[in-house]
Design a protein around this motif. Sequence first.
Motif, mmCIF file in Angstrom:
data_model
loop_
_atom_site.group_PDB
_atom_site.id
_atom_site.type_symbol
_atom_site.label_atom_id
_atom_site.label_comp_id
_atom_site.label_asym_id
_atom_site.label_seq_id
_atom_site.Cartn_x
_atom_site.Cartn_y
_atom_site.Cartn_z
ATOM 1 N N GLN A 1 -1.092 3.354 -5.222
ATOM 2 C CA GLN A 1 -1.865 4.587 -5.372
ATOM 3 C C GLN A 1 -1.835 5.091 -6.817
ATOM 4 N N GLU B 1 -14.370 3.935 -0.271
ATOM 5 C CA GLU B 1 -13.788 4.036 1.067
ATOM 6 C C GLU B 1 -14.078 2.794 1.899
ATOM 7 N N LEU C 1 0.813 -1.222 0.000
ATOM 8 C CA LEU C 1 0.000 0.000 0.000
ATOM 9 C C LEU C 1 0.845 1.270 0.000
ATOM 10 N N ARG D 1 -4.760 -6.889 0.000
ATOM 11 C CA ARG D 1 -4.068 -5.696 -0.491
ATOM 12 C C ARG D 1 -3.263 -6.019 -1.742
ATOM 13 N N VAL E 1 -9.861 0.762 -6.409
ATOM 14 C CA VAL E 1 -9.230 0.243 -5.200
ATOM 15 C C VAL E 1 -8.549 -1.076 -5.535
ATOM 16 N N GLU F 1 -3.934 2.790 -9.023
ATOM 17 C CA GLU F 1 -5.362 3.048 -8.814
ATOM 18 C C GLU F 1 -5.803 4.288 -9.581
ATOM 19 N N LYS G 1 -11.738 0.074 0.789
ATOM 20 C CA LYS G 1 -10.388 0.327 1.300
ATOM 21 C C LYS G 1 -10.263 -0.132 2.753
ATOM 22 N N GLU H 1 -9.378 1.644 8.948
ATOM 23 C CA GLU H 1 -9.125 2.884 8.221
ATOM 24 C C GLU H 1 -7.821 3.511 8.699
#
Length: 363
Positions: free
Chosen positions: A39, A205, A34, A229, A55, A42, A208, A216
């Motif tokens: 990122q 969200e 991650l 992940r 995601v 994505e 995720k 979170e």
Amino acid sequence: MNIKFNDLLKQFEMYKTEYEQKVISVLNSGWYVLGNEVQQFENEFAEYVGSKYCVGLASGLDALVLAFRALDIKNGDEVIVQANTYIASVMGISMNGATPVFVEPNEYYNIDYEKIEEKITNKTKAILVVHLYGQATNMEKILEICSKYNLFLVEDCAQSHGAKFKGEMTGTFGDVGCFSFYPSKNLGAFGDAGAITTNNKEIAENIKILRNYGSEKRYHNKVVGFNSRLDEIQAGFLRVKLKHLNDLMEERVHIANRYCNEIINTKIKLPLVNRNCTAVWHLFVLCVEDRNDFVEYLNKNEVGNLVHYPIPPHLSEAYKYLGIEKGSFPLTEEYANKVISIPIFNGMNKEEIDYVIHIINKY
């Protein structure tokens, strides 16, 4: 000449230097889960597909499971899905406690949207559309049905990266699009990988959170989640390949066009492409009356082949508890007995394509 069903090494060699540079870059970064690669992938994949959010996840199955979990599909709910899909599509439903309700496919191997409404009950919560073999489903009627009955729409895009209906890519029509990046996919990683796409920020969200143990923020667990992940190295590989995906897709379309135009054999039924839909040809699937004889013939002439899929989910041991008898979905079962996939892969040369066409025409 010996033609493999698929040759992933050829595709690797096309961009070998880029892949090698990427893996060294990720290893030297010192950050492996991650991080920046995930990122960036994505962001880039969302832009490519045309969705607001993407995601990254550990697999295509996880994408399906987490998608239905985020939509609160649970025990007592029903989800409509085509009967001839790969069993992972159905597992995404049942692993959340919901019941799959099967619908026959059409002549394009995708869900027969004319048969959906008759399966809707007061328990129906969603429709799962599978863009099978790489061809986009005609979404017009399905979108109308979802709107009419207030149903969620989930797309299984595991085989349809880049396929379009009326110019819009699969993975953008539903509440959630679910992608697999298994190595053999058109956009394949070098191990298991997956993702969801969505235009709904809350869904993105939630997924995720679900992918990271329900957390979170580290050690602050909101729900019971998963470990799903997308890792940094696979994300890096996918970023390299995504840059070349349109070229890779064009190559597959070229091979498929040659097959469609040059395979001429009355014993072979070629695949059809539906109106307003495009196919990216993850698989090139023939329909043959006596498949066992045809497979034996192809093997004798060293032409790779594979059956997708010999046992429909409703007849599998895994879903025996549903109590669906053989003969309940005759077209699905007919396809299971007659379809056969022939070689189509990036890096396939002219001589290999010529040979496959020649052998099939001689059958």
